[in-house]
Motif scaffolding. Sequence first.
Motif, PDB file in Angstrom:
ATOM      1  N   ASP A 173      34.225  39.684 -66.644  1.00 19.28           N
ATOM      2  CA  ASP A 173      35.431  40.509 -67.096  1.00 19.28           C
ATOM      3  C   ASP A 173      36.986  39.305 -67.037  1.00 19.28           C
ATOM      4  O   ASP A 173      38.343  39.672 -67.502  1.00 19.28           O
ATOM      5  CB  ASP A 173      35.537  41.875 -66.614  1.00 19.28           C
ATOM      6  N   LEU A 174      36.906  39.488 -65.589  1.00 20.56           N
ATOM      7  CA  LEU A 174      38.224  38.746 -65.205  1.00 20.56           C
ATOM      8  C   LEU A 174      38.520  37.741 -66.007  1.00 20.56           C
ATOM      9  O   LEU A 174      39.538  37.094 -66.065  1.00 20.56           O
ATOM     10  CB  LEU A 174      38.516  38.204 -63.653  1.00 20.56           C
ATOM     11  N   TYR A 175      37.445  36.692 -66.054  1.00 20.52           N
ATOM     12  CA  TYR A 175      37.695  34.875 -66.777  1.00 20.52           C
ATOM     13  C   TYR A 175      38.404  36.182 -68.465  1.00 20.52           C
ATOM     14  O   TYR A 175      38.997  34.582 -68.947  1.00 20.52           O
ATOM     15  CB  TYR A 175      36.565  34.655 -67.220  1.00 20.52           C
ATOM     16  N   ARG A 176      37.591  36.814 -68.971  1.00 21.06           N
ATOM     17  CA  ARG A 176      38.050  37.212 -70.081  1.00 21.06           C
ATOM     18  C   ARG A 176      39.356  37.261 -70.535  1.00 21.06           C
ATOM     19  O   ARG A 176      40.184  37.086 -70.632  1.00 21.06           O
ATOM     20  CB  ARG A 176      36.704  38.284 -71.161  1.00 21.06           C
ATOM     21  N   PHE A 177      39.899  38.338 -69.157  1.00 21.36           N
ATOM     22  CA  PHE A 177      41.590  39.193 -69.076  1.00 21.36           C
ATOM     23  C   PHE A 177      41.982  37.411 -68.864  1.00 21.36           C
ATOM     24  O   PHE A 177      43.602  37.526 -70.039  1.00 21.36           O
ATOM     25  CB  PHE A 177      41.491  40.004 -67.503  1.00 21.36           C
ATOM     26  N   ILE A 178      42.105  36.340 -68.187  1.00 14.29           N
ATOM     27  CA  ILE A 178      42.924  35.328 -68.101  1.00 14.29           C
ATOM     28  C   ILE A 178      42.748  34.449 -69.503  1.00 14.29           C
ATOM     29  O   ILE A 178      43.991  34.063 -69.625  1.00 14.29           O
ATOM     30  CB  ILE A 178      42.206  34.137 -66.764  1.00 14.29           C
ATOM     31  N   HIS A 179      41.471  34.495 -70.181  1.00 16.29           N
ATOM     32  CA  HIS A 179      41.553  33.241 -71.679  1.00 16.29           C
ATOM     33  C   HIS A 179      42.691  34.811 -72.263  1.00 16.29           C
ATOM     34  O   HIS A 179      43.087  33.952 -73.071  1.00 16.29           O
ATOM     35  CB  HIS A 179      40.259  34.087 -71.615  1.00 16.29           C
ATOM     36  N   ALA A 180      42.520  35.829 -72.114  1.00 21.13           N
ATOM     37  CA  ALA A 180      43.056  36.487 -73.565  1.00 21.13           C
ATOM     38  C   ALA A 180      44.906  36.113 -73.027  1.00 21.13           C
ATOM     39  O   ALA A 180      45.784  36.551 -73.514  1.00 21.13           O
ATOM     40  CB  ALA A 180      42.430  38.224 -73.066  1.00 21.13           C
ATOM     41  N   GLU A 181      45.029  35.911 -71.469  1.00 18.23           N
ATOM     42  CA  GLU A 181      46.422  36.692 -71.408  1.00 18.23           C
ATOM     43  C   GLU A 181      47.017  35.423 -71.310  1.00 18.23           C
ATOM     44  O   GLU A 181      48.468  35.192 -70.298  1.00 18.23           O
ATOM     45  CB  GLU A 181      46.885  37.001 -70.522  1.00 18.23           C
TER      46      GLU A 181
END
Length: 193
Positions: free
Chosen positions: A3-11
């Motif tokens: 979830d953290l990696y997805r957040f980083i990827h989105a931001e």
Amino acid sequence: MSDLYRFIHAEKANYPVTLLCRVLHVARSSYYAWREGKAARRRRQAADDALAHEITVLHLASRCTCGVPRIHAELRRLGRRVNRKRIARVMRERDIRGVNRRKYRSLTRPGKKAKLAPDLIGSDFHAERPGIKLVGDITYLPTAEGRLYLACRLDLATREVVGYAMADHHRAELVVDALDMAHGSGATCSPAA
């Protein structure tokens, strides 16, 4: 963690990846490894879907009776080298199950104070003439309405059933009824045997 990696990827379009990783206490190399592994995860999922299709075909061909060991053996016979644990995981994820045989359940459980009867036959299953040695057994027959218990008496000289009884229970009266039928047919057993 993903979830953290997805957040980083989105931001990452709004903030630098280095800053996002520092704020979220994530190693930058872990984020990049996750991003590069995305394609590998997609390929693995596609391979699992193809394997699931093969498993389903084999499972349906066996009339839904084969479990993991038989599916694994069949795939190996067909030339597919797949780990048995992977087959188990794919079958579990897609709720594909084989038929389990029922475990054997003993019907005779002697009580704590039960006395064992002496062995009068002594493993000598030969009789000179009829009516000298009678043996018996109780078994059950599974039916659509439940279990049917059968007690029978067998004459060792002629090897024929001289008495039997059937009931929906396996209490002592079932054996007594089989003995009564054996006695009524003329088969008697001497006290010495």
